[in-house]
Design a protein around this motif. Structure first.
Motif, PDB file in Angstrom:
ATOM      1  N   ASP A 401       0.832  -1.213   0.000  1.00  0.00           N
ATOM      2  CA  ASP A 401       0.000   0.000   0.000  1.00  0.00           C
ATOM      3  C   ASP A 401       0.869   1.266   0.000  1.00  0.00           C
ATOM      4  O   ASP A 401       0.564   2.253   0.654  1.00  0.00           O
ATOM      5  N   LEU A 402       1.959   1.206  -0.743  1.00  0.00           N
ATOM      6  CA  LEU A 402       2.845   2.376  -0.851  1.00  0.00           C
ATOM      7  C   LEU A 402       3.002   2.830  -2.299  1.00  0.00           C
ATOM      8  O   LEU A 402       3.975   3.497  -2.645  1.00  0.00           O
ATOM      9  N   ALA A 403       2.038   2.445  -3.126  1.00  0.00           N
ATOM     10  CA  ALA A 403       2.160   2.791  -4.549  1.00  0.00           C
ATOM     11  C   ALA A 403       0.978   3.610  -5.036  1.00  0.00           C
ATOM     12  O   ALA A 403       0.708   3.651  -6.241  1.00  0.00           O
ATOM     13  N   THR A 404       0.275   4.269  -4.120  1.00  0.00           N
ATOM     14  CA  THR A 404      -0.834   5.119  -4.576  1.00  0.00           C
ATOM     15  C   THR A 404      -0.284   6.126  -5.590  1.00  0.00           C
ATOM     16  O   THR A 404       0.623   6.895  -5.264  1.00  0.00           O
ATOM     17  N   PRO A 405      -0.811   6.105  -6.803  1.00  0.00           N
ATOM     18  CA  PRO A 405      -0.213   6.957  -7.850  1.00  0.00           C
ATOM     19  C   PRO A 405      -0.741   8.387  -7.784  1.00  0.00           C
ATOM     20  O   PRO A 405      -1.427   8.865  -8.686  1.00  0.00           O
ATOM     21  N   ASN A 406      -0.411   9.071  -6.707  1.00  0.00           N
ATOM     22  CA  ASN A 406      -1.046  10.372  -6.465  1.00  0.00           C
ATOM     23  C   ASN A 406      -0.056  11.493  -6.124  1.00  0.00           C
ATOM     24  O   ASN A 406      -0.478  12.550  -5.648  1.00  0.00           O
ATOM     25  N   VAL A 407       1.226  11.282  -6.334  1.00  0.00           N
ATOM     26  CA  VAL A 407       2.189  12.321  -5.941  1.00  0.00           C
ATOM     27  C   VAL A 407       1.943  13.608  -6.747  1.00  0.00           C
ATOM     28  O   VAL A 407       1.814  13.579  -7.961  1.00  0.00           O
TER      29      VAL A 407
END
Lengths: 553, 117
Positions: A401-407
């Motif tokens: 759960d560290l790949a939310t593509p929201n940066v």
């Protein structure tokens, strides 16, 4: 990265031992709380709403995998299984018992870490660009200078009792990713007309109740004079800064009061005394420090290894979205900079569990030379990932759960701990961040909004940097009830600006819908999809957004 | 100094502090014992507040920074008047539970100490 020498090791070990004795005396009644408080603050230990909070320094946001594993162990052994990364690139533990803190400090010392000068009226942890050393737009790696400043400022006897806390940020890149304009001193490595590299020196920025962007007091400073010039600034501040009023004691108030030009004159005059001294950095000393930050052993990758396969990008939408938002071009062909988003719907912004920390440390060893960066925007970064490893790394980060593509999007929210934890806060921040994120669950919608920053602070002290959010939210107290001011137009980048309050304060239930209405109005009034929210706001002003939130007058 | 129930009073007050050893929120209960449960907090008479607070300040080996808070009494149940004191009384659990954290987890070290008495 920098490796402690014998002095460093002695220093942090002795400090941990010293604090063990102080805690023991506090619990035995040998020291009163008034006497103990400054001692614990000097070790980063605060009393918050429900428990003590320990702030651990991460110098310029650089961690080894060994250090991250130790932070995970501390979270698991002494806290509640998680930590919180802050806008100053540090980590905070929200639940340590006073009786455990000496043991925590001893465990930190074993891995070359500490909590020294993470609180109090002293020079705090130096922050920097999370892409330092690998950014394509970098003039020179700022980390050797950050380390020089760290060593100079640690236990500097003259600056142990400044009028107020003091924060320094250093960047070496063209794009400011360290928010230097809102620091007491902001340093930027620049090249002059002769092609020499030195520092642009900005002084007197800050947020809090008096937000000010730092003016430049010296456009170019030779590198060898870095410490002597910093010492001169600190001396002027230490001598003339106000101590009669806590709210007027930051250097920004002094610079504003006398004017940047006059302040620069005072510094120049003082500098004449410090310039020709042992503080001068000779080339050998700079080279010695640079040797700690030499590039890792990159492979000479061939063409086939330097690009993400187009077929993979078109086939795997989740992967392509992640590459688009969370992966940044590296200065070395075949490598990439990867941001690990700590902004999932499952956790408060910046929070990471012990299990995640351990897993990230393992991934860093396998994919990024064992190093991790923390960012001002409360995310983590792997700075040196082979492009061909991106698909495998992505799969592992998804599982964590560290790949939310929201940066860089509306859900990549900066948030202080707020009233859920903080003794100073007026209102909750975490729940507001969650409420906003819940309104932007469609990635297509999020991407349609483009780059936009949302920063939330639970009080005027502005740990969430609300003034520099494109959308800033400030928690205030109205007769015991949480309210929020909505601010628009802030930015911490090269064209830094401070947001303006849009209108009357809103309730907890009103604030997330208001943010949604602001962004819906942005979609209606922008010139094109290429016009970012901030540019649109700067073109149109507050009126259309005010109308969207509060209705027509 | 008295800790009895004031009669016919709308405004009630309770004394609170943080425990020195671990920083946890406590309230002054009966017999001058500190309790983690607000419902066990003694409601102070207005005339006694200052004296009770002065006494609490002498207890700093056990607690830090004592102060008086307002509470509303509804059907015998005490509720703090402000958001800040509600969150102090309840912990951040409401926010964290919503985000998927296990609420009220206790640090392993603390559990171990408790088990050892």
């Amino acid at each position: 990265m920098y490796q402690y020498d014998a002095y460093d090791k002695t220093l942090v070990t002795e400090r941990a031992d010293q604090f063990r004795g102080q805690v023991s005396r506090r619990l035995d009644g040998g020291i009163a709380e008034d006497e103990f408080k400054p001692l614990r603050l000097q070790n980063g230990l605060y009393m918050q709403l429900h428990a003590y909070m320990l702030r651990v320094a991460i110098p310029y946001g650089l961690l080894s995998s060994t250090q991250l594993r130790r932070l995970a162990h501390i979270a698991r052994r002494y806290d509640k299984g998680y930590g919180h990364f802050t806008t100053r690139q540090n980590i905070q533990y929200n639940w340590p018992a006073l009786t455990d803190v000496p043991a925590i400090l001893a465990e930190l010392a074993e891995v070359e870490m500490h909590a020294i000068q993470t609180s109090g009226n002293c020079i705090r942890n130096v922050t920097s660009d999370p892409y330092a050393g690998v950014a394509k737009d970098e003039i020179e790696d700022p980390r050797p200078y950050c380390e020089i400043i760290r060593q100079w400022s640690t236990f500097h006897p003259e600056f142990a009792a400044l009028p107020r806390k003091f924060k320094i940020a250093v960047t070496g890149a063209v794009d400011d990713r360290a928010a230097i304009a809102v620091h007491d001193i902001g340093l930027r490595l620049v090249r002059n007309d002769a092609g020499e590299v030195g520092f642009e020196v900005r002084v007197g920025g800050g947020l809090g109740r008096t937000p000010i962007l730092a003016p430049t007091i010296r456009p170019f400073l030779e590198k060898k004079h870095l410490l002597s010039y910093l010492e001169a600034i600190l001396r002027v501040y230490n001598r003339f800064g106000r101590r009669d009023n806590k709210h007027k004691a930051r250097i920004k108030i002094q610079v504003k009061a006398v004017g940047a030009e006059r302040f620069a004159e005072l510094v120049e005059a003082e500098w004449q005394r410090t310039k020709e001294s042992a503080l001068e950095l000779d080339e050998a000393e700079i080279a010695r420090m640079q040797a700690y930050f030499v590039p890792p052993p990159y492979q000479n990758l061939t063409n086939g290894d330097t690009r993400v396969a187009a077929g993979l990008l078109s086939k795997d939408r989740s992967f392509s979205q992640w590459v688009e938002r969370n992966v940044v071009e590296h200065k070395v062909p075949g490598y990439a900079i990867v941001a690990l988003s700590l902004k999932s719907s499952e956790r408060p912004p910046g929070d990471v569990t012990a299990a995640q920390m351990d897993a990230v440390a393992d991934l860093a060893d396998r994919y990024s030379f064992g190093l991790i960066r923390t960012t001002y925007r409360q995310n983590l970064v792997f700075s040196d990932v082979r492009t061909k490893d991106l698909p495998a790394l992505h799969r592992e980060l998804v599982a964590l759960d560290l790949a939310t593509p929201n940066v860089g999007t509306v859900t990549d929210i900066i948030s202080c701990p707020g009233l859920d934890y903080c003794n100073l806060a007026n209102a909750r921040s975490i729940s507001v961040a969650a409420a906003i994120s819940e309104r932007f669950t469609s990635l297509d919608h999020v991407y349609g909004l483009g780059d936009v920053t949302v920063n939330i602070s639970g009080c005027i002290n502005a740990c969430g940097h609300h003034h520099t959010g494109n959308i800033g939210i400030l928690g205030i107290d109205k007769q015991g009830v949480e309210h929020y001011q909505l601010m628009l137009g802030g930015s911490a980048d090269n064209q830094a600006s401070l947001g303006g309050v849009l209108g009357r304060a809103l309730t907890h239930d009103e604030i997330a819908p208001a943010v949604e209405r602001v962004l819906a109005r942005y979609l209606e009034v922008r010139e094109s999809a290429a016009e970012l929210f901030l540019d649109c706001y700067r073109r149109l002003g507050a009126a259309p957004f005010k109308e969207a939130v509060y209705g027509a007058d | 100094m008295g800790f009895g129930m004031p009669k016919h009073s709308e405004t009630q007050t309770v004394l609170t502090a943080n425990r020195t050893e671990d920083g946890s929120v406590v309230y002054l209960g009966v017999d001058r014992r500190w309790t983690r449960d607000l419902q066990e907090g003694c409601r102070l008479k207005a005339d006694d507040q200052e004296a009770v607070l002065d006494w609490a300040k002498t207890q700093e080996r056990e607690v830090c920074d004592p102060y008086v808070i307002d509470v509303v009494v509804d059907d015998g149940r005490l509720s703090p008047r402000t958001a800040r004191e509600r969150i102090r009384a309840e912990g951040p659990d409401a926010t964290l539970a919503r985000l998927g954290y296990a609420v009220s987890p206790v640090a392993p070290a603390a559990l171990s100490r408790a088990a050892q008495g």
